[in-house]
Design an enzyme around this catalytic site. Structure first.
Site, short mmCIF file in Angstrom:
data_model
loop_
_atom_site.label_atom_id
_atom_site.label_comp_id
_atom_site.label_asym_id
_atom_site.label_seq_id
_atom_site.Cartn_x
_atom_site.Cartn_y
_atom_site.Cartn_z
N TYR A 104 10.83 7.77 -1.20
CA TYR A 104 10.31 7.22 -2.20
C TYR A 104 10.24 8.01 -3.48
O TYR A 104 9.73 9.25 -3.41
CB TYR A 104 8.93 6.73 -1.92
CG TYR A 104 8.65 5.62 -0.83
CD1 TYR A 104 9.77 4.89 -0.51
CD2 TYR A 104 7.65 5.56 -0.28
CE1 TYR A 104 9.80 3.80 0.42
CE2 TYR A 104 7.39 4.60 0.86
CZ TYR A 104 8.39 3.76 1.01
OH TYR A 104 8.47 2.83 1.97
N1 LIG Z 1 8.99 -0.05 5.38
C1 LIG Z 1 9.75 -0.32 4.39
O1 LIG Z 1 10.78 -0.61 4.32
C2 LIG Z 1 8.75 -0.86 3.29
C3 LIG Z 1 9.13 -1.66 2.01
C4 LIG Z 1 8.35 -1.96 1.03
C5 LIG Z 1 7.05 -1.29 1.01
N2 LIG Z 1 6.72 -0.55 1.84
C6 LIG Z 1 5.59 0.11 2.13
O2 LIG Z 1 4.37 -0.83 1.74
C7 LIG Z 1 3.64 -0.59 0.51
C8 LIG Z 1 3.22 -1.77 -0.06
O3 LIG Z 1 4.46 -2.51 -0.35
P1 LIG Z 1 4.35 -3.60 -1.77
O4 LIG Z 1 3.81 -2.87 -2.90
O5 LIG Z 1 5.33 -4.45 -1.67
O6 LIG Z 1 2.90 -4.50 -0.98
P2 LIG Z 1 2.03 -5.73 -1.81
O7 LIG Z 1 0.65 -5.16 -1.45
O8 LIG Z 1 2.17 -6.84 -1.29
O9 LIG Z 1 2.26 -5.47 -3.39
C9 LIG Z 1 1.72 -4.71 -4.33
C10 LIG Z 1 1.77 -5.10 -5.48
O10 LIG Z 1 1.16 -6.17 -6.07
C11 LIG Z 1 0.52 -6.18 -7.17
N3 LIG Z 1 -1.02 -6.18 -6.82
C12 LIG Z 1 -1.74 -5.81 -5.57
N4 LIG Z 1 -3.24 -5.95 -5.52
C13 LIG Z 1 -3.25 -6.67 -6.64
C14 LIG Z 1 -4.45 -7.39 -7.11
N5 LIG Z 1 -5.56 -7.25 -6.58
N6 LIG Z 1 -4.23 -8.03 -8.43
C15 LIG Z 1 -3.05 -8.10 -9.11
N7 LIG Z 1 -2.01 -7.52 -8.57
C16 LIG Z 1 -1.97 -7.00 -7.38
C17 LIG Z 1 0.63 -4.97 -7.73
O11 LIG Z 1 1.93 -5.10 -8.46
P3 LIG Z 1 2.04 -5.17 -10.14
O12 LIG Z 1 0.85 -4.52 -10.76
O13 LIG Z 1 3.32 -4.44 -10.54
O14 LIG Z 1 2.32 -6.50 -10.31
C18 LIG Z 1 1.06 -4.06 -6.38
O15 LIG Z 1 1.87 -3.03 -6.84
C19 LIG Z 1 4.61 0.45 -0.04
O16 LIG Z 1 3.87 1.17 -1.16
C20 LIG Z 1 5.33 1.27 0.97
O17 LIG Z 1 4.40 2.19 1.23
C21 LIG Z 1 7.49 -0.25 2.98
#
Ligand SMILES: NC(=O)c1ccc[n+]([C@@H]2O[C@H](COP(=O)([O-])OP(=O)(O)OC[C@H]3O[C@@H](n4cnc5c(N)ncnc54)[C@H](OP(=O)(O)O)[C@@H]3O)[C@@H](O)[C@H]2O)c1
Length: 318
Positions: free
Chosen positions: A62
């Site tokens: 990352y």
């Molecule tokens: N193992 C893997 O291959 C893999 C792949 C992906 C992720 N991950 C892990 O999973 C974590 C989370 O993934 P993700 O970021 O896709 O998860 P997510 O929780 O589904 O999406 C997070 C995004 O949604 C928005 N958000 C979250 N809460 C909010 C709220 N209350 N109100 C408005 N917008 C909100 C923000 O984006 P905006 O502000 O940009 O709109 C935030 O960055 C990563 O940091 C990583 O550690 C792992």
């Protein structure tokens, strides 16, 4: 905050964890720059710790290693209360041995992660994907050695199909190697593919699921219903906004349920996923402190059976 055992281990992690994928926006040595700079990310991590989150997820890949460095800085003075998870596997450079899970790469990379995180032991070391070019025996022996050397406490995997995880559990069993205790798949109301095979395997084998993208990258906040907010992931990644449009009908149901309960859509969608079978924790992404304050409200209550049924119907398993 509520804590739960990670699968069948004795390790207790918070029902919601913080993902650090997007943290670090200076020039990456490899990978892409993140959205959140170091200072803001450290503030989010500190506020998460204050709210009782003890589970933090990152990866060697990352933001070119900066994500691990930021997490390492932020946890100074708090480390003993926390469960730090990172990963190995992703491509770090053009060289033939700069990715995957050969013994060579794992042994080198664990040192890099320990250095960047500034800790002497990784609590959960995860295979970031399947390495189709390395025998599972080789990778699992290397992970087992790291546990014996005290550099790693538990091992997990991510993005593994059920059959590969089942084979890996068998390889560990017959060779008396440490076994994967967790799997990190993409799982949320908008991505239920794991329910067919991976989740039943996890229930059967006591593997803890620690999910990524539990809010569907923001789709399940309902923020894409009217327009695409400036600076949101949907504004940067058109496929997220397109997907949100396709899922509008389900999101309407989610919003109605949230309104009935006096909760937000993000809280309802997180509550749904953390209460699914075999789920230990949902690793949320947070780009602003307000997201954290919203999402934390997903814990400490439970959806009724009737609301779960309505959500299941609104977001069918595809
Ligand atoms: N193992 C893997 O291959 C893999 C792949 C992906 C992720 N991950 C892990 O999973 C974590 C989370 O993934 P993700 O970021 O896709 O998860 P997510 O929780 O589904 O999406 C997070 C995004 O949604 C928005 N958000 C979250 N809460 C909010 C709220 N209350 N109100 C408005 N917008 C909100 C923000 O984006 P905006 O502000 O940009 O709109 C935030 O960055 C990563 O940091 C990583 O550690 C792992």
């Amino acid at each position: 905050m509520e804590y739960i055992r990670l699968g069948k281990t004795g390790l207790k992690i918070s029902r919601i964890g913080l993902g650090c994928w997007n943290y670090g926006n200076s020039n990456p040595r490899w990978g892409k720059p993140g959205k959140v700079g170091a200072e803001a990310a450290i503030n989010i991590i500190h506020q998460s710790i204050d709210k009782g989150i003890n589970f933090f997820d990152t990866a060697n890949r990352y933001t070119g290693g900066e994500s691990e460095e930021i997490l390492g800085k932020a946890i100074k003075g708090h480390r003993d209360k926390l469960v730090i998870a990172t990963k190995v596997h992703g491509q770090l450079g053009p060289g033939p041995n700069e990715s995957g899970q050969s013994r060579y790469h794992i042994m080198r990379e664990v040192e890099g992660s320990l250095r960047r995180l500034n800790i002497d032991c990784i609590d959960l070391y995860q295979a970031h994907g399947v390495d189709w070019n390395t025998p599972l025996e080789e990778s699992l022996r290397a992970y087992d050695d790291l546990i014996r050397q005290g550099k790693v406490r538990y091992i997990g995997c991510s993005n593994f199909p059920a059959w590969v995880l089942a084979k890996a559990l068998w390889v560990s069993d017959v060779n008396k190697f440490a076994s994967y205790v967790s799997v990190q798949p993409n799982y949320s109301l908008v991505n239920r593919a794991v329910e067919k095979e991976l989740q039943p395997l996890c229930v059967d084998q006591g593997i803890g699921m620690v999910l990524y993208s539990p809010i569907g990258g923001g789709i399940l906040t309902g923020k894409y219903e009217e327009s695409i907010p400036e600076g949101s992931r949907g504004a940067e990644e058109p496929e997220v906004a397109e997907r949100a449009m396709k899922l509008q009908d389900g999101v309407k149901v989610l919003k109605r349920i949230a309104q009935e309960l006096g909760k937000t859509p993000a809280q309802v969608s997180l509550n749904w996923v953390i209460n699914r079978p075999a789920v230990s924790s949902a690793i949320m992404g947070v780009s602003r402190v307000e997201h954290l304050e919203d999402n934390i409200g997903a814990v400490g209550w439970k959806l009724s059976e009737e609301h779960v049924k309505q959500l299941d119907e609104a977001f069918p398993v595809s």
